[in-house]
Design an enzyme around this catalytic site. Sequence first.
Site, PDB file in Angstrom:
ATOM      1  N   ARG A   1       3.230   6.132  19.105  1.00 31.42           N
ATOM      2  CA  ARG A   1       4.231   6.139  18.158  1.00 31.42           C
ATOM      3  C   ARG A   1       4.486   5.138  17.163  1.00 31.42           C
ATOM      4  O   ARG A   1       5.323   4.189  16.839  1.00 31.42           O
ATOM      5  CB  ARG A   1       5.713   6.657  18.936  1.00 31.42           C
TER       6      ARG A   1
ATOM      7  N   LYS B   1       3.841   1.170   2.459  1.00 29.47           N
ATOM      8  CA  LYS B   1       3.845   2.661   2.506  1.00 29.47           C
ATOM      9  C   LYS B   1       2.724   3.437   2.544  1.00 29.47           C
ATOM     10  O   LYS B   1       1.015   2.381   2.586  1.00 29.47           O
ATOM     11  CB  LYS B   1       3.965   2.757   0.751  1.00 29.47           C
TER      12      LYS B   1
ATOM     13  N   GLU C   1      -1.304  -4.030 -12.726  1.00 35.15           N
ATOM     14  CA  GLU C   1      -0.643  -4.044 -11.616  1.00 35.15           C
ATOM     15  C   GLU C   1       0.005  -5.439 -11.596  1.00 35.15           C
ATOM     16  O   GLU C   1       1.897  -5.069 -11.560  1.00 35.15           O
ATOM     17  CB  GLU C   1      -0.975  -3.153  -9.906  1.00 35.15           C
TER      18      GLU C   1
ATOM     19  N   LYS D   1       7.228  -8.325  -6.010  1.00 37.73           N
ATOM     20  CA  LYS D   1       6.352  -7.189  -4.614  1.00 37.73           C
ATOM     21  C   LYS D   1       8.225  -7.572  -4.027  1.00 37.73           C
ATOM     22  O   LYS D   1       8.490  -6.475  -3.473  1.00 37.73           O
ATOM     23  CB  LYS D   1       5.971  -6.849  -4.884  1.00 37.73           C
TER      24      LYS D   1
ATOM     25  N   ARG E   1      13.292   0.290  -5.441  1.00 41.40           N
ATOM     26  CA  ARG E   1      11.820   0.156  -5.502  1.00 41.40           C
ATOM     27  C   ARG E   1      11.067   1.732  -6.616  1.00 41.40           C
ATOM     28  O   ARG E   1       9.784   0.985  -6.714  1.00 41.40           O
ATOM     29  CB  ARG E   1      11.305   0.382  -4.157  1.00 41.40           C
TER      30      ARG E   1
ATOM     31  N   HIS F   1       3.385   5.136 -14.336  1.00 44.57           N
ATOM     32  CA  HIS F   1       2.786   5.526 -13.313  1.00 44.57           C
ATOM     33  C   HIS F   1       2.751   7.253 -13.427  1.00 44.57           C
ATOM     34  O   HIS F   1       1.688   7.972 -12.968  1.00 44.57           O
ATOM     35  CB  HIS F   1       3.015   5.234 -12.037  1.00 44.57           C
TER      36      HIS F   1
ATOM     37  N   HIS G   1      -0.597   8.359 -14.242  1.00 49.74           N
ATOM     38  CA  HIS G   1      -0.726   9.702 -12.958  1.00 49.74           C
ATOM     39  C   HIS G   1      -1.446  10.787 -13.902  1.00 49.74           C
ATOM     40  O   HIS G   1      -2.402  11.357 -13.578  1.00 49.74           O
ATOM     41  CB  HIS G   1      -0.390   9.474 -11.942  1.00 49.74           C
TER      42      HIS G   1
ATOM     43  N   HIS H   1      -7.719   3.978 -12.397  1.00 54.65           N
ATOM     44  CA  HIS H   1      -6.948   3.293 -12.794  1.00 54.65           C
ATOM     45  C   HIS H   1      -5.922   2.198 -12.900  1.00 54.65           C
ATOM     46  O   HIS H   1      -4.916   2.858 -13.091  1.00 54.65           O
ATOM     47  CB  HIS H   1      -5.935   3.187 -10.429  1.00 54.65           C
TER      48      HIS H   1
HETATM   49  N1  GLY Z   1       3.254   0.876  -5.421  1.00 55.23           N
HETATM   50  C1  GLY Z   1       4.607   0.920  -5.673  1.00 55.23           C
HETATM   51  C2  GLY Z   1       5.216   0.954  -4.529  1.00 55.23           C
HETATM   52  O1  GLY Z   1       5.505  -0.084  -3.336  1.00 55.23           O
HETATM   53  O2  GLY Z   1       6.569   0.893  -4.293  1.00 55.23           O
END
Ligand code: GLY
Length: 356
Positions: A112, A134, A176, A219, A234, A241, A245, A258
Amino acid sequence: MTMKTMMTTQLENGRETQVLLADGLKDLSSHLGEYGRNVLWVFDTNTAKLFKQLPPSNVVLESGESSKTFSSLERILGAALDEGLARDGRIIGFGGGVVCDMAALAASVYMRGCRLTLVPTTLLAMVDASVGGKTAIDFKGMKNMVGSFYPASEVLLSIDTLRTLNDKEFLNGLAEVIKHALLSQNEELYKFLLIKKNEILSRQPEALTTLVELSLMVKKWFIEQDPTETKGIRQFLNLGHTFGHALESSSHYGMWGHGACVAWGTCRALEAGIAIGIGDKAYASGATKLFKSYGYEIDYRIGRGDWIEFRDHLLKDKKKADGKVLFVLLEKQGTASLHPLELQLVQHLVIAKPIF
Ligand code: GLY
């Protein structure tokens, strides 16, 4: 020697990520050596080669997107259990975006949640995948379909690793960075990219350090405002993208990286903003030139025969309202918004002649 703190992010539930800068690979190794034995390392076949002898507890994944699977997750969890890693143990992901995503996903579910350190070795992973929590695997042919939010407690950067990347990999991350420059609330990164192009492309360490730091500051702003992408902030980080994508997933464009796809997609999004009357033309033109100056193939348009496949990939995008795909568009510096677009307009943008 102690590593320098480059940045700290505060996310929900008091979770904090410290981004530390190493003064070279030796400094990085001595920091990693301090963790002791209760650790499991995750590499890929590229980053494993950076070590004369791998640390004893490790998993080496095949490099590339094809490793973002349940079976890789199972391998990491199995190794953690075999090594007797306890809940206070640590998983260390050492590699690019795939390794960071996989190590983080495994750390988020192992007992967990165990400790997590990421050592991103590509520009893409430094400015994007390693920060913000993420984690994901691809599922049923769709990118990042299954995952969680689980920020690393530490992200360790050694700028030297960027000098070992091939140009394609470097440009993957740089797209990016340019995207962050457009989304930023200030022009600092945009101006830095304009002024320091030669130093960045020749990978001078000082320029790269500033580049990564400024990019991470952008970021940080987005992830701290909206850590789990539920507040409509966010998601603006996905600028370029949806178009990108779809291109990346279309069979004829497999050789495009990418970054090349994101750069191309961001310029299509800038054009879409103008087409629906919200985008500033002069700003869009300048931003397009910035991408071109770094060597991205912005004027490229897909063949008419590729449209159906492109459209089908587009329609699988996760950002939808009332069944319509939503695109992140940019009005001007730092002002993004989400819009559905008519498929006819999208078709016109991706196969028509360039506007700029
Ligand atoms: N790669 C976009 C984010 O981390 O939200």
